[in-house]
Design an enzyme around this catalytic site. Structure first.
Site, PDB file in Angstrom:
ATOM      1  N   ASP A  10       0.861  -1.182   0.000  1.00  0.00           N
ATOM      2  CA  ASP A  10       0.000   0.000   0.000  1.00  0.00           C
ATOM      3  C   ASP A  10       0.898   1.233   0.000  1.00  0.00           C
ATOM      4  O   ASP A  10       2.102   1.129   0.228  1.00  0.00           O
ATOM      5  CB  ASP A  10      -0.880  -0.013   1.269  1.00  0.00           C
ATOM      6  CG  ASP A  10      -1.769   1.215   1.369  1.00  0.00           C
ATOM      7  OD1 ASP A  10      -2.378   1.589   0.346  1.00  0.00           O
ATOM      8  OD2 ASP A  10      -1.842   1.832   2.444  1.00  0.00           O
ATOM      9  N   SER A  11       0.289   2.395  -0.222  1.00  0.00           N
ATOM     10  CA  SER A  11       1.051   3.638  -0.151  1.00  0.00           C
ATOM     11  C   SER A  11       1.507   3.937   1.280  1.00  0.00           C
ATOM     12  O   SER A  11       2.440   4.698   1.479  1.00  0.00           O
ATOM     13  CB  SER A  11       0.182   4.791  -0.651  1.00  0.00           C
ATOM     14  OG  SER A  11      -1.034   4.814   0.081  1.00  0.00           O
ATOM     15  N   GLY A  43      -2.773   9.081  -3.737  1.00  0.00           N
ATOM     16  CA  GLY A  43      -4.035   9.581  -4.282  1.00  0.00           C
ATOM     17  C   GLY A  43      -3.917  10.808  -5.179  1.00  0.00           C
ATOM     18  O   GLY A  43      -4.756  11.036  -6.044  1.00  0.00           O
ATOM     19  N   CYS A  73      -3.708  -1.209  -2.026  1.00  0.00           N
ATOM     20  CA  CYS A  73      -4.027   0.203  -2.263  1.00  0.00           C
ATOM     21  C   CYS A  73      -4.952   0.322  -3.483  1.00  0.00           C
ATOM     22  O   CYS A  73      -4.640  -0.196  -4.558  1.00  0.00           O
ATOM     23  CB  CYS A  73      -2.720   0.935  -2.530  1.00  0.00           C
ATOM     24  SG  CYS A  73      -2.884   2.672  -2.886  1.00  0.00           S
ATOM     25  N   THR A  75      -5.618   3.086  -5.142  1.00  0.00           N
ATOM     26  CA  THR A  75      -5.017   3.974  -6.140  1.00  0.00           C
ATOM     27  C   THR A  75      -3.984   3.201  -6.962  1.00  0.00           C
ATOM     28  O   THR A  75      -3.895   3.371  -8.179  1.00  0.00           O
ATOM     29  CB  THR A  75      -4.375   5.193  -5.447  1.00  0.00           C
ATOM     30  OG1 THR A  75      -5.304   5.733  -4.499  1.00  0.00           O
ATOM     31  CG2 THR A  75      -4.016   6.264  -6.440  1.00  0.00           C
ATOM     32  N   GLU A 154      -7.037   9.625   9.472  1.00  0.00           N
ATOM     33  CA  GLU A 154      -5.714   9.517  10.096  1.00  0.00           C
ATOM     34  C   GLU A 154      -5.593  10.434  11.306  1.00  0.00           C
ATOM     35  O   GLU A 154      -4.860  10.135  12.245  1.00  0.00           O
ATOM     36  CB  GLU A 154      -4.617   9.825   9.077  1.00  0.00           C
ATOM     37  CG  GLU A 154      -4.509   8.725   8.040  1.00  0.00           C
ATOM     38  CD  GLU A 154      -3.298   8.845   7.135  1.00  0.00           C
ATOM     39  OE1 GLU A 154      -2.568   9.853   7.219  1.00  0.00           O
ATOM     40  OE2 GLU A 154      -3.093   7.918   6.326  1.00  0.00           O
ATOM     41  N   CYS A 186     -11.224   2.762  -0.985  1.00  0.00           N
ATOM     42  CA  CYS A 186      -9.993   3.297  -0.396  1.00  0.00           C
ATOM     43  C   CYS A 186      -9.687   2.509   0.866  1.00  0.00           C
ATOM     44  O   CYS A 186     -10.602   2.146   1.620  1.00  0.00           O
ATOM     45  CB  CYS A 186     -10.185   4.777  -0.073  1.00  0.00           C
ATOM     46  SG  CYS A 186      -8.755   5.514   0.740  1.00  0.00           S
ATOM     47  N   HIS A 188      -8.635   3.275   3.707  1.00  0.00           N
ATOM     48  CA  HIS A 188      -8.989   3.845   5.011  1.00  0.00           C
ATOM     49  C   HIS A 188     -10.482   3.756   5.348  1.00  0.00           C
ATOM     50  O   HIS A 188     -10.857   3.827   6.508  1.00  0.00           O
ATOM     51  CB  HIS A 188      -8.614   5.331   5.053  1.00  0.00           C
ATOM     52  CG  HIS A 188      -7.144   5.599   5.064  1.00  0.00           C
ATOM     53  ND1 HIS A 188      -6.283   5.091   4.125  1.00  0.00           N
ATOM     54  CD2 HIS A 188      -6.385   6.343   5.909  1.00  0.00           C
ATOM     55  CE1 HIS A 188      -5.057   5.515   4.389  1.00  0.00           C
ATOM     56  NE2 HIS A 188      -5.096   6.277   5.466  1.00  0.00           N
TER      57      HIS A 188
HETATM   58  N1  DGL Z   1      -4.080   3.741   0.086  1.00  0.00           N
HETATM   59  C1  DGL Z   1      -4.728   4.747  -0.733  1.00  0.00           C
HETATM   60  C2  DGL Z   1      -5.904   4.096  -1.473  1.00  0.00           C
HETATM   61  O1  DGL Z   1      -6.445   3.084  -1.077  1.00  0.00           O
HETATM   62  C3  DGL Z   1      -5.180   5.936   0.086  1.00  0.00           C
HETATM   63  C4  DGL Z   1      -4.046   6.787   0.615  1.00  0.00           C
HETATM   64  C5  DGL Z   1      -3.225   7.459  -0.480  1.00  0.00           C
HETATM   65  O2  DGL Z   1      -3.724   8.346  -1.192  1.00  0.00           O
HETATM   66  O3  DGL Z   1      -2.072   7.093  -0.623  1.00  0.00           O
HETATM   67  O4  DGL Z   1      -6.307   4.607  -2.476  1.00  0.00           O
END
Ligand code: DGL
Length: 267
Positions: A10-11, A43, A73, A75, A154, A186, A188
């Site tokens: 993930d990011s 994102g 992730c 994105t 967050e 997403c 989160h």
């Molecule tokens: N993990 C990213 C997603 O699921 C969200 C956080 C980001 O923008 O890096 O799209």
């Protein structure tokens, strides 16, 4: 190969929601989680950049002998899937977080008007909309970028006046009005799933992709004879940049206490 780890990336630490769902469902599996905290958020980044990061992270996870790479992730799933498949070709399976959800919605015949929310990178890619329509041309799909939700979560604004106002402001927008189901596109958003359901007075099905992805992963590992036989796995949680903040917020996304370790991937 069965006892090789599952690679998840993930990011940042939000993808721990997906890792958590996998860990709950498949406790015998060992996980190597990689959060690209040095480059987050994804994102707002271009497709080319996200694709480049995704390909490089996939190579790193292959070096860790991962039997499957899970792109946790959204994105990166929307913008870097092809690079990951290319890197993993013949070496590991690949699971993203979009295709399993698209397949899930296609099986839910009651869904006629599906909404999707996610980062700008996910929504602007059009990936969810085009894949859902390709699977089921009879549904209406609408989508909206909701970029404030990631920092909101967050920073711990959950089930309070500020988050209620932000959620209401986004979800009342005409772009995603009159839906019967909403995909949380997403990492989160599972954290605020109940709050979103409440906004709709529970009249809209709010779809948490993390469990769907975990179920899909179990199926493909089983079909490929790659499910671990172990009782409990050994998990590692790696990040490209370590701060106490990332360590602290990881608690939001993973149910057990974990220790983030820094690895140098980008030098
Ligand atoms: N993990 C990213 C997603 O699921 C969200 C956080 C980001 O923008 O890096 O799209």
């Amino acid at each position: 190969m069965r006892e090789n780890p599952i690679g998840i990336f993930d990011s940042g630490v939000g993808g721990l929601t997906v890792a958590n769902a996998i860990h709950q469902l498949l406790p015998g599996e060992s996980l190597v989680y990689f959060g690209d905290t040095a480059h987050l958020p994804y994102g707002d980044k271009s497709k080319e950049t996200i694709a480049m990061y995704s390909g490089k992270i996939a190579e790193f996870l292959l070096e860790q002998s991962c039997k499957v790479i899970v792109i946790a992730c959204n994105t990166a799933s929307a913008n870097g899937y092809d690079e990951v498949v290319k890197a993993a070709s013949g070496k590991a399976l690949v699971v993203d977080v979009i295709n399993p959800v698209v397949e899930y919605t296609a099986r839910q015949h009651k869904y006629k008007r599906i909404g999707v929310i996610g980062t700008k990178g996910t929504i602007n890619s059009g990936t969810y909309v085009s894949k859902i329509i390709a699977t089921n041309p009879h549904v209406v799909v609408s989508s909206l970028a909701t970029p404030m939700l990631v920092p909101m979560i967050e920073e711990g604004f959950i089930f309070d006046d500020i988050s209620n106002a932000i959620i209401r402001t986004y979800l009342s927008r005409p772009e995603i009005s009159q839906i019967d189901s909403l995909i949380l596109g997403c990492t989160h958003y599972p954290i605020i799933k109940n709050q979103i359901s409440k906004y709709y007075n529970f009249s809209v099905d709010v779809i948490d992709s993390s469990r769907i992805v975990a179920n899909h992963l179990r199926k493909i590992l089983s079909d490929s004879n790659l499910l671990s036989q172990a009782v409990s796995g050994q998990n590692r949680f790696l990040v490209s940049d370590y701060t106490d903040y990332f360590q602290a917020i990881s608690k939001l996304f993973f149910e057990e206490e974990i220790k983030l370790e820094k690895v140098s991937l980008w030098n």
